[in-house]
Design a protein around this motif. Structure first.
Motif, PDB file in Angstrom:
ATOM      1  N   ALA A   1      -3.957   0.242  -3.863  1.00 43.16           N
ATOM      2  CA  ALA A   1      -4.934   1.212  -3.384  1.00 43.16           C
ATOM      3  C   ALA A   1      -4.392   2.634  -3.479  1.00 43.16           C
ATOM      4  CB  ALA A   1      -5.330   0.882  -1.948  1.00 43.16           C
TER       5      ALA A   1
ATOM      6  N   GLU B   1      -9.882   1.883   5.328  1.00 41.53           N
ATOM      7  CA  GLU B   1     -11.214   1.319   5.524  1.00 41.53           C
ATOM      8  C   GLU B   1     -11.589   0.393   4.362  1.00 41.53           C
ATOM      9  OE1 GLU B   1     -15.756   2.977   5.591  1.00 41.53           O
ATOM     10  OE2 GLU B   1     -14.260   4.132   6.726  1.00 41.53           O
ATOM     11  N   ALA B   2     -11.289   0.823   3.143  1.00 41.57           N
ATOM     12  CA  ALA B   2     -11.583  -0.003   1.970  1.00 41.57           C
ATOM     13  C   ALA B   2     -10.774  -1.292   1.998  1.00 41.57           C
ATOM     14  CB  ALA B   2     -11.300   0.779   0.690  1.00 41.57           C
TER      15      ALA B   2
ATOM     16  N   ARG C   1      -5.817   5.681  -5.672  1.00 38.42           N
ATOM     17  CA  ARG C   1      -6.162   6.963  -5.032  1.00 38.42           C
ATOM     18  C   ARG C   1      -5.513   8.117  -5.782  1.00 38.42           C
ATOM     19  NH1 ARG C   1      -8.343  10.652  -4.200  1.00 38.42           N
ATOM     20  NH2 ARG C   1      -8.546  11.945  -2.341  1.00 38.42           N
TER      21      ARG C   1
ATOM     22  N   ARG D   1     -10.462   7.033   1.893  1.00 38.64           N
ATOM     23  CA  ARG D   1     -10.683   6.058   2.976  1.00 38.64           C
ATOM     24  C   ARG D   1      -9.966   4.754   2.618  1.00 38.64           C
ATOM     25  NH1 ARG D   1     -17.030   5.765   3.101  1.00 38.64           N
ATOM     26  NH2 ARG D   1     -16.561   5.653   0.867  1.00 38.64           N
ATOM     27  N   ILE D   2      -8.681   4.853   2.393  1.00 42.77           N
ATOM     28  CA  ILE D   2      -7.917   3.706   1.888  1.00 42.77           C
ATOM     29  C   ILE D   2      -7.898   2.561   2.886  1.00 42.77           C
ATOM     30  CG2 ILE D   2      -5.603   2.938   1.219  1.00 42.77           C
ATOM     31  CD1 ILE D   2      -5.183   5.676  -0.044  1.00 42.77           C
TER      32      ILE D   2
ATOM     33  N   ILE E   1     -10.434   5.590  -6.247  1.00 43.42           N
ATOM     34  CA  ILE E   1     -11.017   5.384  -4.923  1.00 43.42           C
ATOM     35  C   ILE E   1     -10.825   6.668  -4.130  1.00 43.42           C
ATOM     36  CG2 ILE E   1     -10.573   2.893  -4.979  1.00 43.42           C
ATOM     37  CD1 ILE E   1      -8.308   3.321  -3.001  1.00 43.42           C
ATOM     38  N   ASP E   2     -11.590   6.829  -3.054  1.00 45.76           N
ATOM     39  CA  ASP E   2     -11.446   8.045  -2.245  1.00 45.76           C
ATOM     40  C   ASP E   2     -10.372   7.845  -1.184  1.00 45.76           C
ATOM     41  OD1 ASP E   2     -12.616   6.613  -0.102  1.00 45.76           O
ATOM     42  OD2 ASP E   2     -14.628   7.339  -0.588  1.00 45.76           O
TER      43      ASP E   2
ATOM     44  N   ILE F   1     -10.611  -4.171  -5.121  1.00 49.84           N
ATOM     45  CA  ILE F   1     -10.477  -3.149  -4.075  1.00 49.84           C
ATOM     46  C   ILE F   1     -11.284  -1.910  -4.444  1.00 49.84           C
ATOM     47  CG2 ILE F   1      -8.848  -1.575  -2.945  1.00 49.84           C
ATOM     48  CD1 ILE F   1      -6.746  -3.877  -3.269  1.00 49.84           C
TER      49      ILE F   1
ATOM     50  N   THR G   1     -14.940  -2.787  -3.868  1.00 51.04           N
ATOM     51  CA  THR G   1     -15.257  -2.846  -2.433  1.00 51.04           C
ATOM     52  C   THR G   1     -15.360  -1.447  -1.834  1.00 51.04           C
ATOM     53  OG1 THR G   1     -14.166  -4.987  -2.221  1.00 51.04           O
ATOM     54  CG2 THR G   1     -14.476  -3.736  -0.198  1.00 51.04           C
ATOM     55  N   SER G   2     -14.539  -0.534  -2.306  1.00 49.59           N
ATOM     56  CA  SER G   2     -14.568   0.837  -1.779  1.00 49.59           C
ATOM     57  C   SER G   2     -15.883   1.546  -2.060  1.00 49.59           C
ATOM     58  CB  SER G   2     -13.410   1.652  -2.361  1.00 49.59           C
ATOM     59  OG  SER G   2     -13.649   1.993  -3.721  1.00 49.59           O
TER      60      SER G   2
ATOM     61  N   TYR H   1     -12.032  -5.162   2.214  1.00 55.31           N
ATOM     62  CA  TYR H   1     -11.594  -6.124   1.191  1.00 55.31           C
ATOM     63  C   TYR H   1     -10.970  -7.356   1.839  1.00 55.31           C
ATOM     64  CZ  TYR H   1      -8.853  -8.224  -2.547  1.00 55.31           C
ATOM     65  OH  TYR H   1      -8.303  -9.114  -3.430  1.00 55.31           O
TER      66      TYR H   1
END
Length: 350
Positions: free
Chosen positions: A178, A193-194, A182, A190-191, A187-188, A127, A130-131, A198
């Motif tokens: 995720a 969306e990521a 975060r 945009r959970i 990761i940023d 994940i 992918t982000s 995925y």
């Protein structure tokens, strides 16, 4: 029939060996089909295919090698390669490690010191990877990903929407991972969306032959042996092979390395993809899984092929170059006669 007996191995004898393996393990009924994703529970437990593609594009196959299924976790290998090309090795190591873990692939856990996921082959690491895929929005990122898979496979592919929606609806553990990442800045924000991307990458449809071509592309320094497209910069092949070898078979990776000794990746739909570096790719498809999420028939087939031909990376008797040279004289399946979909048609002959 061994690699060290002069003249004993031909394309025909190898094809016969695969057919013998298929007959031997077709009656094996151990394992259970994954059902935590409802759509996966619909798989036919009797489906069973074996395919080998050499780096020269010769194909040997038996069984259900053209039955479509979703790629699932095997996608992690290729998206990891894509992220490496997008950002480089050093940056990626700030977001995801390369250490194997004895925990399950869906464990909600990060490295205590670095707060990174342990490696890109477990869900949390995948994940995070992918982000990082570049793109101006969800559509561009998905299209770039599909283009990447097409380069590895050699023909257009698509996302199984039913499986995607099933994963999206039931993917609460992945959402927990995720949000945990975060919290630590892996990761940023945009959970969603990521996660959607995925779930989509895991829902890409392939068949056993596709997986073997993808494995052969890795074996061939990132060049698709059928289309001759450079699917991945050769400088990143070592990264893929390293994490596949140490982490690709979940918490069975140590035993796999000991018994089979080849870089591999499995998926919960029943696929196993194996790379013999510089030589060929192997794929097995059979949906019933063991307790760790690996194909039961697939593991047995890979053990037999590796042991029979001495393919373990640390086997002093390994002679893969001669093995593939002899196989390459007897193509079966893809022989350069395209039928328009990127997959050639051929037969095995003396």
């Amino acid at each position: 029939m061994t690699l060290t007996s002069a003249g004993s191995l031909t394309g025909q004898s190898f094809q016969a060996f695969l057919e013998e393996l298929h007959r031997k393990y077709q009656p094996l009924t151990d394992g259970a089909i994954a059902n935590y994703i409802p759509e996966l529970a619909k798989a036919d437990p009797d489906c069973f295919g074996i395919c080998v593609v050499t780096k020269d594009g010769h194909v040997y196959e038996v069984g259900n090698t053209q039955t479509l299924f979703t790629i699932q976790s095997i996608s992690k290998v290729f998206v990891y390669g894509m992220a490496l090309q997008d950002h480089g090795r050093d940056y990626l190591l700030t977001r995801v490690g390369v250490e194997p873990t004895g925990d399950a692939f869906n464990a909600i856990i990060l490295d205590e010191q670095s707060k990174r996921p342990y490696n890109p082959m477990v869900n949390a690491g995948a994940i995070a990877v992918t982000s990082l895929i570049k793109g101006t929005g969800p559509t561009e990122r998905l299209n770039r990903m599909l283009d990447m898979f097409r380069d590895f496979i050699g023909h257009d592919i698509f996302v199984d929407v039913s499986v995607f929606m099933s994963e999206r609806t039931t993917g609460h553990r992945n959402r927990a991972m995720a949000h945990l990442m975060r919290n630590f800045g892996m990761i940023d924000d945009r959970i969603d969306e990521a996660l959607d991307l995925y779930f989509q990458q895991c829902s890409v449809t392939v068949d056993c032959r596709d997986l073997a071509v993808m494995a052969a592309t890795i074996a061939n320094h990132g060049i698709n042996p059928i289309t001759h497209t450079q699917a991945l910069d050769s400088g990143y092949i070592r990264d893929l092979l390293s994490v596949m070898y140490t982490c690709g078979m979940y918490n069975f990776a140590g035993q796999w390395s000991h018994e089979v000794g080849l870089p591999a990746k499995s998926g919960v739909s029943g696929g196993i993809m194996v790379v013999v570096p510089n030589q060929f790719g192997l794929a097995v498809f059979s949906p019933p899984l063991d307790a760790r999420g690996n194909s039961v028939r697939g593991i047995e087939v890979c053990k037999e092929i590796s042991n029979h031909y001495g393919l373990h990376l640390f086997d002093s008797s390994m002679n893969c170059t001669r093995f593939v040279q002899q196989l390459g004289t007897k193509p079966h399946g893809i022989d350069g006669n395209s039928n328009g979909d990127g997959k050639g048609i051929g037969t095995l002959s003396d």
